[in-house]
Design a protein around this motif. Structure first.
Motif, short mmCIF file in Angstrom:
data_model
loop_
_atom_site.label_atom_id
_atom_site.label_comp_id
_atom_site.label_asym_id
_atom_site.label_seq_id
_atom_site.Cartn_x
_atom_site.Cartn_y
_atom_site.Cartn_z
N GLY A 92 9.71 2.64 3.82
CA GLY A 92 8.54 1.91 4.29
C GLY A 92 8.87 0.85 5.31
O GLY A 92 10.02 0.71 5.73
N PRO A 93 7.84 0.05 5.68
CA PRO A 93 7.95 -0.83 6.84
C PRO A 93 8.59 -2.19 6.55
O PRO A 93 8.04 -3.23 6.93
CB PRO A 93 6.50 -0.99 7.29
N GLU A 172 -0.55 9.66 16.27
CA GLU A 172 -0.70 8.20 16.17
C GLU A 172 0.16 7.63 15.05
O GLU A 172 0.23 8.24 13.97
CB GLU A 172 -2.15 7.88 15.78
N SER A 173 0.75 6.47 15.28
CA SER A 173 1.51 5.83 14.20
C SER A 173 0.54 5.46 13.08
O SER A 173 -0.54 4.92 13.33
CB SER A 173 2.19 4.55 14.70
N HIS A 174 0.97 5.73 11.87
CA HIS A 174 0.10 5.55 10.71
C HIS A 174 -0.27 4.08 10.51
O HIS A 174 -1.43 3.75 10.23
CB HIS A 174 0.85 6.11 9.50
N LEU A 175 0.69 3.17 10.67
CA LEU A 175 0.41 1.74 10.44
C LEU A 175 0.15 0.97 11.74
O LEU A 175 -0.72 0.10 11.77
CB LEU A 175 1.58 1.08 9.69
N SER A 196 4.36 -5.11 8.92
CA SER A 196 3.41 -4.28 8.17
C SER A 196 3.41 -4.55 6.66
O SER A 196 2.45 -4.21 5.98
CB SER A 196 3.69 -2.80 8.43
N VAL A 197 4.51 -5.10 6.13
CA VAL A 197 4.48 -5.56 4.73
C VAL A 197 4.03 -7.02 4.79
O VAL A 197 4.62 -7.82 5.52
CB VAL A 197 5.87 -5.45 4.06
N THR A 198 2.98 -7.38 4.07
CA THR A 198 2.42 -8.73 4.21
C THR A 198 3.19 -9.74 3.36
O THR A 198 3.89 -9.38 2.41
CB THR A 198 0.95 -8.75 3.77
N VAL A 199 3.02 -11.02 3.71
CA VAL A 199 3.64 -12.10 2.94
C VAL A 199 3.12 -12.04 1.50
O VAL A 199 3.88 -12.23 0.54
CB VAL A 199 3.30 -13.48 3.56
N GLU A 200 1.82 -11.75 1.36
CA GLU A 200 1.22 -11.66 0.03
C GLU A 200 1.92 -10.58 -0.81
O GLU A 200 2.22 -10.80 -1.99
CB GLU A 200 -0.28 -11.34 0.15
N GLN A 201 2.21 -9.44 -0.21
CA GLN A 201 2.90 -8.35 -0.93
C GLN A 201 4.32 -8.78 -1.31
O GLN A 201 4.79 -8.50 -2.41
CB GLN A 201 2.98 -7.10 -0.06
N LEU A 202 5.00 -9.47 -0.39
CA LEU A 202 6.37 -9.90 -0.66
C LEU A 202 6.41 -10.93 -1.77
O LEU A 202 7.29 -10.91 -2.63
CB LEU A 202 7.00 -10.49 0.61
N ASP A 302 -3.07 -11.93 5.14
CA ASP A 302 -2.59 -10.54 5.07
C ASP A 302 -2.09 -10.04 6.45
O ASP A 302 -1.39 -10.77 7.12
CB ASP A 302 -3.68 -9.62 4.50
N LEU A 303 -2.54 -8.84 6.84
CA LEU A 303 -2.06 -8.31 8.12
C LEU A 303 -2.56 -9.12 9.32
O LEU A 303 -2.03 -9.00 10.42
CB LEU A 303 -2.49 -6.84 8.27
N GLY A 304 -3.58 -9.97 9.09
CA GLY A 304 -4.07 -10.85 10.15
C GLY A 304 -2.96 -11.77 10.65
O GLY A 304 -2.90 -12.11 11.83
N LYS A 305 -2.07 -12.18 9.75
CA LYS A 305 -0.93 -13.03 10.13
C LYS A 305 -0.04 -12.30 11.14
O LYS A 305 0.42 -12.87 12.11
CB LYS A 305 -0.08 -13.33 8.89
N THR A 306 0.20 -11.03 10.86
CA THR A 306 1.05 -10.23 11.75
C THR A 306 0.35 -10.01 13.09
O THR A 306 0.95 -10.15 14.15
CB THR A 306 1.36 -8.86 11.09
#
Ligand code: TXA
Ligand code: MG
Length: 320
Positions: A92-93, A172-175, A196-202, A302-306
């Motif tokens: 994964g990413p 197309e790239s999936h993420l 692609s892995v969010t801070v929340e997930q980590l 979430d992904l908005g940070k990225t």
């Protein structure tokens, strides 16, 4: 061009990629995040070719891609935190910065002579097939000219790359957003690049994780805050009004309007959808006939940070 994702195409393409990589050449291949431009990570001449064709400074290290966890364990020291993250996020990413073992044959050019190397196991069937077919890891940065927009679709590829390098069209790239880069070699894990892995997930796995600021970093160039991911025309973010001559990159429902043209990253306000569309839409809006790109505010969670991280770096004038 429609992607030709039939089995025969992939089989032949992987075979050709294998041959090129064995001979020290470069291959552009899909991953679940963005397309990569790869070389045999144990061959210094091959790795140098990546820096040269991308116009990438030699002090900006490359990520090594592996087929499986065992291969990483053979080459790197992995502490408990690293193992836990690997169990949760690989394939994964997520890119983990790990310490090379003395026995590793990964060449020093991959990581600017540093014993710490970025490693990941991609989750894309074509990338996996290529990695399975070769006995070495593949060093691969994103398949774009240094500081420019990443490639999430073969049609984004710069001619300077597509004219010279064999590429595999995997659709197309999936993420659509690069991997999250994490240093786990120190006592406290540090995020070097949002992804692609969010801070929340980590945080669910490692509660005391934090984001490292550019000047605190002992790493030479994790790309933080310097000019990167940039379109050719000016970009403004967090806009509350679109100016004359600007096109609009919108998000969600609001009153923003461009008199010329607009695209919406996600009408329903879905950050995952927005992440997947980001580079593709920036590529579409990046035309010299437009004065600039105005980008709507994007929530910073979430992904908005990225997404915000990429947009901020896209407008940075610091190209160091
Ligand atoms: O999703 C991705 O990560 C894609 C796909 C192709 O895997 N690759 C990618 O690579 O985005 P690149 O080279 O464009 O970005 C790698 C980032 C850079 O910011 C680099 O500085 C950092 O990872 N990095 C790599 N190795 C490092 C190391 N040893 N120490 C510190 N930072 C490192
Ligand atoms: Mg890149």
């Amino acid at each position: 061009m429609k992607p030709i994702l039939n089995k025969k195409y992939i089989k032949n393409a992987v075979k050709k990629a294998n041959k090129i990589l064995h001979n020290g050449g470069l291959v552009i291949f899909p991953t679940e995040t963005v397309y990569g431009i790869g070389a045999n990570a144990t061959n210094p001449t091959a790795v140098q070719r990546i820096y040269k064709i991308k116009n990438r400074p030699y002090n900006n290290p490359l990520i090594c891609h592996f087929q499986n966890l065992q291969k990483i364990k053979d080459d790197f020291e992995m502490n408990e935190v690293a193992k836990k993250l690997a169990d949760n996020f690989w394939p994964g990413p997520l890119t983990l910065i790990l310490k090379k073992k003395k026995s590793s044959t990964i060449c020093t050019e991959v990581s600017n002579n540093n014993e710490l190397v970025g490693c990941r196991i991609p989750n894309n069937s074509i990338a996996k097939e290529i990695l399975k077919s070769v006995p070495f890891p593949i060093a691969a940065p994103s398949a774009n000219i240094s500081t420019k927009l990443s490639t999430t679709n073969i049609k984004h590829l710069d001619n300077k790359l597509s004219n010279k390098v064999f590429f595999i069209d995997g659709g197309e790239s999936h993420l659509g957003l690069e991997s999250t880069v994490l240093n786990v070699s120190s006592k406290q894990p540090e995020i070097l690049r949002y992804g692609s892995v969010t801070v929340e997930q980590l945080k669910e796995i490692i509660p005391d994780i934090y984001f490292i600021k550019k000047n605190n970093s002992k790493f030479l160039s994790p790309g933080q805050q310097t000019k990167h991911y940039s379109p050719n025309i000016p970009l403004r973010i967090n806009v509350n009004k679109v100016l004359e001559g600007e096109v609009l990159l919108n998000f969600g429902k609001n009153n923003l309007k461009s008199k010329i043209f607009e695209l919406n990253l996600s009408i329903s306000g879905n950050l995952k959808e927005a992440g997947k569309n980001l580079y593709d839409y920036l590529h579409q809006l990046d035309k010299y006939e437009y004065k600039g790109i105005a980008v709507a505010p994007i929530p910073n969670n979430d992904l908005g940070k990225t997404i915000n991280d990429r947009l901020i770096r896209a407008i940075s004038h610091d190209s160091s």
